[in-house]
Design a protein around this motif. Structure first.
Motif, PDB file in Angstrom:
ATOM      1  N   TYR A  11      55.789  -8.933-109.362  1.00 57.94           N
ATOM      2  CA  TYR A  11      56.676  -9.057-110.902  1.00 57.94           C
ATOM      3  C   TYR A  11      56.125  -8.099-111.676  1.00 57.94           C
ATOM      4  O   TYR A  11      54.923  -7.908-112.022  1.00 57.94           O
ATOM      5  CB  TYR A  11      56.761 -10.497-111.355  1.00 57.94           C
ATOM      6  CG  TYR A  11      57.635 -11.298-110.209  1.00 57.94           C
ATOM      7  CD1 TYR A  11      58.818 -11.169-110.153  1.00 57.94           C
ATOM      8  CD2 TYR A  11      56.663 -12.293-109.601  1.00 57.94           C
ATOM      9  CE1 TYR A  11      59.595 -12.001-109.240  1.00 57.94           C
ATOM     10  CE2 TYR A  11      57.265 -13.158-108.711  1.00 57.94           C
ATOM     11  CZ  TYR A  11      58.947 -13.242-108.614  1.00 57.94           C
ATOM     12  OH  TYR A  11      59.439 -14.222-107.918  1.00 57.94           O
ATOM     13  N   SER A  40      49.151 -24.017-109.399  1.00 53.99           N
ATOM     14  CA  SER A  40      50.341 -23.697-110.050  1.00 53.99           C
ATOM     15  C   SER A  40      50.002 -21.997-110.108  1.00 53.99           C
ATOM     16  O   SER A  40      49.223 -21.565-110.568  1.00 53.99           O
ATOM     17  CB  SER A  40      50.407 -24.437-111.235  1.00 53.99           C
ATOM     18  OG  SER A  40      51.433 -23.928-111.894  1.00 53.99           O
ATOM     19  N   GLY A  41      51.235 -21.331-109.764  1.00 56.23           N
ATOM     20  CA  GLY A  41      51.422 -19.992-110.304  1.00 56.23           C
ATOM     21  C   GLY A  41      50.673 -19.091-109.137  1.00 56.23           C
ATOM     22  O   GLY A  41      50.484 -17.886-109.098  1.00 56.23           O
ATOM     23  N   GLY A  43      52.208 -18.675-106.317  1.00 55.06           N
ATOM     24  CA  GLY A  43      53.357 -18.041-105.464  1.00 55.06           C
ATOM     25  C   GLY A  43      53.959 -18.734-104.548  1.00 55.06           C
ATOM     26  O   GLY A  43      54.755 -18.137-103.884  1.00 55.06           O
ATOM     27  N   LYS A  44      53.955 -20.270-104.692  1.00 53.89           N
ATOM     28  CA  LYS A  44      54.590 -20.860-103.450  1.00 53.89           C
ATOM     29  C   LYS A  44      56.277 -20.739-103.844  1.00 53.89           C
ATOM     30  O   LYS A  44      57.034 -20.591-102.627  1.00 53.89           O
ATOM     31  CB  LYS A  44      54.199 -22.385-103.939  1.00 53.89           C
ATOM     32  CG  LYS A  44      52.884 -22.671-103.789  1.00 53.89           C
ATOM     33  CD  LYS A  44      52.587 -24.203-104.067  1.00 53.89           C
ATOM     34  CE  LYS A  44      52.649 -24.472-105.287  1.00 53.89           C
ATOM     35  NZ  LYS A  44      52.055 -24.289-106.499  1.00 53.89           N
ATOM     36  N   SER A  45      56.860 -21.039-104.959  1.00 54.99           N
ATOM     37  CA  SER A  45      58.202 -21.088-105.243  1.00 54.99           C
ATOM     38  C   SER A  45      58.511 -19.504-104.817  1.00 54.99           C
ATOM     39  O   SER A  45      59.851 -19.297-104.114  1.00 54.99           O
ATOM     40  CB  SER A  45      58.566 -21.285-106.663  1.00 54.99           C
ATOM     41  OG  SER A  45      58.023 -22.455-106.758  1.00 54.99           O
ATOM     42  N   THR A  46      57.786 -18.449-105.133  1.00 60.22           N
ATOM     43  CA  THR A  46      58.165 -16.929-104.704  1.00 60.22           C
ATOM     44  C   THR A  46      58.356 -16.985-103.339  1.00 60.22           C
ATOM     45  O   THR A  46      59.378 -16.401-102.770  1.00 60.22           O
ATOM     46  CB  THR A  46      57.156 -16.234-105.219  1.00 60.22           C
ATOM     47  OG1 THR A  46      56.986 -16.131-106.748  1.00 60.22           O
ATOM     48  CG2 THR A  46      57.627 -14.658-105.080  1.00 60.22           C
ATOM     49  N   HIS A 199      52.746 -30.496-104.315  1.00 56.13           N
ATOM     50  CA  HIS A 199      51.752 -30.657-105.233  1.00 56.13           C
ATOM     51  C   HIS A 199      50.890 -31.896-104.697  1.00 56.13           C
ATOM     52  O   HIS A 199      49.575 -32.302-104.963  1.00 56.13           O
ATOM     53  CB  HIS A 199      51.734 -30.769-106.623  1.00 56.13           C
ATOM     54  CG  HIS A 199      51.797 -29.336-107.051  1.00 56.13           C
ATOM     55  ND1 HIS A 199      50.866 -28.567-107.115  1.00 56.13           N
ATOM     56  CD2 HIS A 199      52.925 -28.907-107.719  1.00 56.13           C
ATOM     57  CE1 HIS A 199      51.386 -27.306-107.901  1.00 56.13           C
ATOM     58  NE2 HIS A 199      52.690 -27.635-108.096  1.00 56.13           N
TER      59      HIS A 199
ATOM     60  N   ARG B 809      65.900 -20.289-112.340  1.00 50.29           N
ATOM     61  CA  ARG B 809      64.661 -20.457-113.159  1.00 50.29           C
ATOM     62  C   ARG B 809      65.028 -20.830-114.738  1.00 50.29           C
ATOM     63  O   ARG B 809      63.988 -21.372-115.417  1.00 50.29           O
ATOM     64  CB  ARG B 809      63.700 -19.259-113.296  1.00 50.29           C
ATOM     65  CG  ARG B 809      63.069 -18.964-112.219  1.00 50.29           C
ATOM     66  CD  ARG B 809      62.088 -17.304-112.410  1.00 50.29           C
ATOM     67  NE  ARG B 809      61.403 -17.536-113.421  1.00 50.29           N
ATOM     68  CZ  ARG B 809      60.212 -17.765-113.272  1.00 50.29           C
ATOM     69  NH1 ARG B 809      59.529 -18.184-111.960  1.00 50.29           N
ATOM     70  NH2 ARG B 809      59.542 -17.667-114.377  1.00 50.29           N
TER      71      ARG B 809
HETATM   72  N1  LIG Z   1      60.695 -13.483-112.493  1.00 47.89           N
HETATM   73  C1  LIG Z   1      59.424 -13.552-112.434  1.00 47.89           C
HETATM   74  N2  LIG Z   1      59.101 -12.493-113.454  1.00 47.89           N
HETATM   75  C2  LIG Z   1      57.573 -12.172-113.707  1.00 47.89           C
HETATM   76  N3  LIG Z   1      56.585 -13.144-113.318  1.00 47.89           N
HETATM   77  C3  LIG Z   1      56.944 -14.101-112.324  1.00 47.89           C
HETATM   78  C4  LIG Z   1      58.281 -14.372-112.119  1.00 47.89           C
HETATM   79  N4  LIG Z   1      58.587 -15.349-111.195  1.00 47.89           N
HETATM   80  C5  LIG Z   1      57.400 -15.805-111.082  1.00 47.89           C
HETATM   81  N5  LIG Z   1      56.485 -14.765-111.561  1.00 47.89           N
HETATM   82  C6  LIG Z   1      54.918 -15.038-111.433  1.00 47.89           C
HETATM   83  O1  LIG Z   1      54.440 -14.983-110.173  1.00 47.89           O
HETATM   84  C7  LIG Z   1      53.434 -16.049-110.150  1.00 47.89           C
HETATM   85  C8  LIG Z   1      53.838 -17.006-109.052  1.00 47.89           C
HETATM   86  O2  LIG Z   1      54.834 -17.828-109.343  1.00 47.89           O
HETATM   87  P1  LIG Z   1      55.470 -18.795-108.668  1.00 47.89           P
HETATM   88  O3  LIG Z   1      56.651 -19.548-109.271  1.00 47.89           O
HETATM   89  O4  LIG Z   1      55.887 -18.750-107.213  1.00 47.89           O
HETATM   90  O5  LIG Z   1      54.180 -20.057-108.564  1.00 47.89           O
HETATM   91  P2  LIG Z   1      54.376 -21.408-108.050  1.00 47.89           P
HETATM   92  O6  LIG Z   1      53.222 -21.403-106.749  1.00 47.89           O
HETATM   93  O7  LIG Z   1      55.512 -21.854-107.446  1.00 47.89           O
HETATM   94  O8  LIG Z   1      53.946 -22.459-109.185  1.00 47.89           O
HETATM   95  P3  LIG Z   1      54.146 -23.713-109.739  1.00 47.89           P
HETATM   96  O9  LIG Z   1      53.321 -24.786-108.603  1.00 47.89           O
HETATM   97  O10 LIG Z   1      53.569 -24.253-110.955  1.00 47.89           O
HETATM   98  O11 LIG Z   1      55.529 -23.926-109.288  1.00 47.89           O
HETATM   99  C9  LIG Z   1      53.150 -16.593-111.257  1.00 47.89           C
HETATM  100  O12 LIG Z   1      52.100 -16.031-111.964  1.00 47.89           O
HETATM  101  C10 LIG Z   1      54.351 -16.301-112.032  1.00 47.89           C
HETATM  102  O13 LIG Z   1      54.145 -16.245-113.571  1.00 47.89           O
END
Ligand SMILES: Nc1ncnc2c1ncn2[C@@H]1O[C@H](COP(=O)(O)OP(=O)(O)OP(=O)(O)O)[C@@H](O)[C@H]1O
Ligand SMILES: [Mg+2]
Lengths: 225, 811
Positions: A11, A40-41, A43-46, A199, B809
């Motif tokens: 990103y 958290s953060g 990258g799981k949702s990504t 989680h 989001r």
């Molecule tokens: N649209 C975006 N623009 C910039 N950075 C992003 C975007 N979406 C996610 N990120 C960043 O990418 C990283 C991974 O985000 P992600 O949402 O995949 O985390 P996660 O593992 O799902 O966290 P959580 O458990 O809190 O949901 C994070 O550091 C987040 O800040």
């Protein structure tokens, strides 16, 4: 069913570059129930969005049923998605203006199923998640657990081969959470592949295998079964 | 504290520049249009009010149906005024204006200027109307023959000073003594003269009750009911008019006259009604029409309403997206009343800014607007009226109402509910919002249809077949200055020039020019039943050819027939009234009056030809019976020409004129321009109407754009979810558009009959008019649809193309 190799997602905002997925590789076979865990953060949702063909990776390969889909265009992805994948979100994402029945019916409309057939299938699946009696209610009139059951019903009504669930129990208390987990397990036993982000160590135990992530990479894979 | 609210308000406006400017511009445009139209309408309603006695002044109008001719006259006979004053004590004063002779040549130094703001008047004019003198005594100014009262403008033009009394002005070669200089007649008067000649100079058979040529005004004593007074006219008719009529017509009584289908009625037209309600013949100036006042007022209110609705819609819409901010503020402990004040301050500030911009804009475009509408409006005229009050109250009101939704609705919610974003649905599904959108489309559709109809009708007037050809006709005015031989010589000399096709000598033209009415009958004895009153134009052999008129039966006058001086050519309308299938060779009889009071024996004419009906008055009127007679009437010489360089040709013709008539004034006009003059006022009003309609449509679009933007934003999450579930971009666009299309459809269904009814009553005033066609409606609906679709699609496609992950989001 799914094989990703060296998948990358970065990103870029004005100043910061966030590497959300860093050369991630793994494989999920047909009929598996996989849990993805990590802080958290990480990258799981990504990852889930890419697996769900909602987003495309910046680099790496993504084979879906043996087909390279990493560079599919929007239309092709949408086509593949609506026939093969169901989603369950932490925040349910039901449409407030539509009734329970209409919410569940939506995926069938978009895949072009005839009205009579739709009615049959929606009723069947609502029956299965035991929400039939509330078919004409609006989402706001339901409890969180009931809403998530509707969301699950909506995810499976099209008989997808793959269900992606992002913290499906995140907004639920433990008994409602267990109900939803039980539903996912049942689906899995009937042959649906499931990838679930969570989680909760408790929930992860419903799965066959846990993929643990840290900073966009897999650290370990625990096989539970 | 207020200062703090203002500070935050301005910061918020600045932060949302785009939203703020759409909102402010929309409201400002609306208010600006409203100001301009208010000025226009106020001016229209102000006509003739400057007269101190305005409430008690009436014009004597005549309605005459006689011999197939229906006349609605703004004039009456010359003894009428004096008779009324003599017989009825309610009549305090009367005055007459005689303007039938048209423009006159006035000498300035060595040149002659053709002045058309000229008429003969009684000195009592100044007792009836309020026309203050700058110099001289208007009470007696016109008592003597060869006297003239001129306006300030005229005095400056001819003498370079307003001190002109005692000086001499040469009008049509005749010296007149200036006895008074008056202030220019206000622009909002139903007549405008710069030169008023003494009535004593009119060469006319005075004392004739049957000939109507004088604009007659009476001043009734205060408290007189004019409707009651009108009943006296029956008496006047019995006592004075009937005895004269009997002299040349075989009638036993007025009842017999009436039972033969004729009508003679006099009415009083209140002075204050003339400008907006009078469309009679001849008016002293082009009047306006009350319908335009209605149309403009409606458009102004519509525009203002749309702009206000937009403003409220947009403010409300945006405030909904601020629900979260409200929630957080409340969690942090802000009191409800502070929130209310903050929101109200913001929207009011925005409305007040709009007001300022609107006033500035109005001030800037006023010269342009004046130019198009041919008015001389100034912002000053509404500064102290109720309009001003409305102008100030309105933005404040709109601001308060627009701010009240967020102020009271949002701030009243429990913070946690607001934070969860659950109240958004309040506005999204509301039927109020649908009603507002329907209203906007309704207005737009009505305005579009109205614009199309007005445009088409005015275009029709310009292009319709008039029965004569007005292109490339050069009219030399005041050829009356030449004697018969000279005018023939002039005509013949000019005809020798290249580029001249034909020429005719006659002062009767199908544009503003001389008119004469005569009475005819089918039988040798004239009575109430067989009398036919019609225009009688004296023309020469080449008239029909030069005017491009068409003989449909019989023949034109011809030198091959020695008897054509007793021949007559009728128009189709006359033949129809006479009831002849084959009119050629039939005789008709005329009571040719020579201006004296003597009843003359009837003169016999033989119909030699029928000319195709041609329009000689405004297209608002029907074509009435008309006859052409052979003779020499040298008021004008007209030439049909064929040249690219008209100005060059005029120069050569002028040179010829100077040789044949040395020292005689030369003046000319082109027939197409003279024709356009008849419709200029109408065209102007049409143009103004079209401009305002466009603006209204524009404002409606702006509002629509805002609403669509808001509604799509509200549905961002829904769009995301649907996309995840497999909806394609077209799916989503259709879904988003469908709602709006439904509203457009409803709006069209309501708008069609309203527009049809409104435009039909507007067209009713034109004797010659277009029919309202189904495609006008289709066009309007299509335009509204395209506007809606374009806006919706633009927004919908953008929303649908967005990555659903992003929209999800935003949760
Ligand atoms: N649209 C975006 N623009 C910039 N950075 C992003 C975007 N979406 C996610 N990120 C960043 O990418 C990283 C991974 O985000 P992600 O949402 O995949 O985390 P996660 O593992 O799902 O966290 P959580 O458990 O809190 O949901 C994070 O550091 C987040 O800040
Ligand atoms: Mg996440």
């Amino acid at each position: 069913m799914i094989k990703i190799t060296e998948l990358e997602k970065i990103y870029r905002t004005e100043e910061v570059e966030t590497v959300a997925l860093n050369k991630l590789s793994f494989e999920v076979r047909d009929g598996e129930f996989v849990a993805v865990m990590g802080p958290s953060g990480c990258g799981k949702s990504t990852l889930l969005n890419i697996l769900g063909l909602l987003d495309d990776p910046d680099a790496g390969s993504f084979l879906f049923n043996g087909i390279e889909v990493a560079h599919f265009n929007e239309r092709k992805r949408a086509d593949l998605r609506k026939h093969n994948i169901g989603f369950v979100f932490q925040s349910f994402n039901l449409i407030d203006e539509l009734t329970v029945f209409e919410n569940v019916e939506l995926p069938l409309i978009y895949t072009g199923v005839k009205s009579a057939e739709r009615k049959k299938r929606v009723e069947a699946v609502l029956d299965k998640v035991q929400i039939m009696h509330r078919r004409n209610h609006y989402p706001q009139q339901l409890s969180g657990g009931q809403q998530q059951r509707v969301a699950v019903a909506r995810a499976v009504v099209n008989n997808p081969k793959l269900i992606l669930a992002d913290e499906p129990t995140g907004n639920l208390d433990s008994s409602n959470g267990n109900e939803v987990m039980q539903m996912l397990t049942d689906l899995n036993e009937q042959g649906t592949t499931i990838i679930m982000v969570t989680h909760s160590e408790h929930d992860s135990r419903y799965s066959h295998r846990i993929i643990r992530m840290l900073d966009g990479q897999t650290v370990t894979e625990n096989i539970l079964v | 504290m207020l200062k703090n609210y203002l500070k935050v308000a301005f910061r918020n406006l600045w932060r949302n520049k785009i939203f703020s400017s759409i909102n402010i511009i929309g409201l400002a445009t609306g208010i600006c249009c409203f100001i301009l139209i208010a000025l226009y309408v106020t001016d229209e309603l102000s006509y003739d009010r400057f007269n101190v006695n305005a409430e008690n002044i009436y014009r004597v109008d005549a309605d005459i149906n006689f011999g197939g001719n229906a006349l609605k006259l703004a004039v009456s006979s010359d003894p009428m005024g004096a008779t009324l004053k003599k017989d009825y004590p309610q009549v305090q004063e009367y005055t007459r204006i005689y303007a039938s002779e048209g423009s006159k040549l006035i000498k300035k130094g060595n040149e002659y200027i053709d002045e058309d703001k000229i008429a003969y008047a009684d000195s009592t004019l100044f007792n009836v109307f309020t026309l203050p003198a700058l110099e001289g005594d208007t009470k007696t100014a016109l008592n003597e023959p060869n006297t003239i009262v001129i306006s300030e403008t005229a005095a400056k033009k001819y003498f370079g000073t307003i001190h002109a009394t005692g000086k001499t002005l040469e009008v049509e070669m005749k010296p007149y003594k200036v006895t008074a200089v008056i202030k220019d007649i206000p622009h909002n008067s139903h007549f405008h003269f710069d030169f008023l000649l003494s009535m004593k100079n009119v060469a006319y058979g005075f004392g004739n009750f049957l000939s109507h040529n004088f604009h007659t005004y009476i001043l009734l004593k205060p408290g007189t009911d004019y409707k009651v007074f009108e009943k006296n006219f029956d008496q006047v008719i019995e006592k004075y008019i009937f005895p004269q009529a009997k002299q040349f017509m075989q009638i036993a009584s007025m009842d017999e006259f009436r039972s033969a289908g004729n009508k003679l009625e006099y009415h009083l037209m209140p002075l204050l009604d003339i400008h907006l309600h009078s469309a009679r013949w001849p008016e002293l100036d082009t009047n306006s029409n009350i319908q335009y006042v209605y149309i403009f007022s409606a458009v102004a209110l519509f525009i203002l309403l749309i702009a206000c609705i937009n403003f409220m819609n947009l403010s409300t819409a945006r405030s909904a997206s601020r629900a979260k901010e409200v929630g957080i503020r409340k969690v942090l402990g802000t009191e409800r009343k502070n929130l209310i004040r903050q929101f109200l301050t913001e929207s009011t500030v925005m409305a007040v800014i709009s007001l300022f911009i609107a006033v500035m804009a109005a001030w800037l475009v006023l010269p342009l607007f004046n130019n198009i509408s041919a008015k001389s409006l100034s912002l000053g005229s509404i500064l102290n009226g109720p309009v001003m009050l409305l102008l100030i109250a309105l933005p404040v009101f709109v601001g308060l109402v627009a701010g009240s939704y967020p102020a009271f609705f949002l701030s009243g919610f429990k913070p946690i509910v607001v934070l969860k974003g659950k109240i958004n649905t309040g506005f999204k599904k509301s039927s109020l919002r649908s009603a507002l959108v329907v209203f906007q489309f309704f207005t737009s559709i009505v305005l579009i249809i109205g614009t199309v109809v007005i445009y088409k009708q005015l275009n029709y007037i310009q292009t319709t077949n008039l029965g004569f050809n007005r292109d490339q006709v050069l009219i030399i005015n005041a050829a009356g200055a030449l004697n018969n031989e000279n005018s023939d010589a002039f005509k013949n000399e000019v005809l020798k020039m290249p580029g001249i096709i034909s020429g005719t000598i006659s002062s009767y033209l199908p544009v503003a020019s001389s008119r004469t009415d005569n009475t005819y009958s089918k039988d040798a004895v004239m009575d109430a039943k067989n009398a036919l009153s019609m225009q009688t134009w004296v023309v020469d052999y080449d008239y029909i050819k030069t005017m491009g008129m068409q003989i449909v039966k019989g023949r034109n006058f011809s030198k091959d027939f020695g008897t054509d001086s007793s021949g007559i050519i009728l128009n189709e309308a006359a033949v129809k009234v006479l009831g002849y299938v084959d009119p050629i060779g039939k005789k008709i009889y005329s009571s040719f009056q020579d201006g004296s009071n003597n009843p003359l024996s009837l003169k016999t004419y033989t119909i030699v030809g029928v000319v195709k009906d041609f329009h000689y008055e405004s297209l608002r009127q029907n074509i009435y019976p008309l006859s052409l007679r052979l003779g020499h009437n040298s008021g004008n010489v007209s030439f049909k020409v064929s040249t690219k360089n008209l100005q060059e040709l005029v120069k050569i013709v002028e040179a010829k004129w100077k040789i044949i008539a040395p020292g005689m004034p030369f003046s000319y006009r082109f027939m197409d321009e003279a024709f356009d003059n008849i419709y200029r006022a109408e065209g102007r009003i049409g143009k103004v109407a079209v401009i305002f309609s466009m603006l209204a449509i524009l404002i409606a679009c702006l509002g629509l754009f805002g609403l669509v933007t808001y509604m799509t934003e509200q549905r961002t999450k829904e769009i995301g979810v649907r996309k995840v579930l497999g909806a394609s971009v077209p799916n989503l666009v259709v879904m988003l558009s469908k709602d709006f299309l439904k509203l457009v459809f409803i709006a069209a269904v309501i708008a069609f009959p309203v527009a049809w009814w409104a435009m039909r009553s507007w067209l009713q005033d034109f004797a010659y008019r277009i029919s309202i066609e189904w495609w006008f409606f289709l066009l309007a609906a299509t335009i509204a649809l395209v506007i809606a679709l374009a806006t919706v699609c633009f927004k919908a496609i953008k929303a649908a193309m967005a990555n659903p992950v992003q929209s999800l989001r935003t949760e």
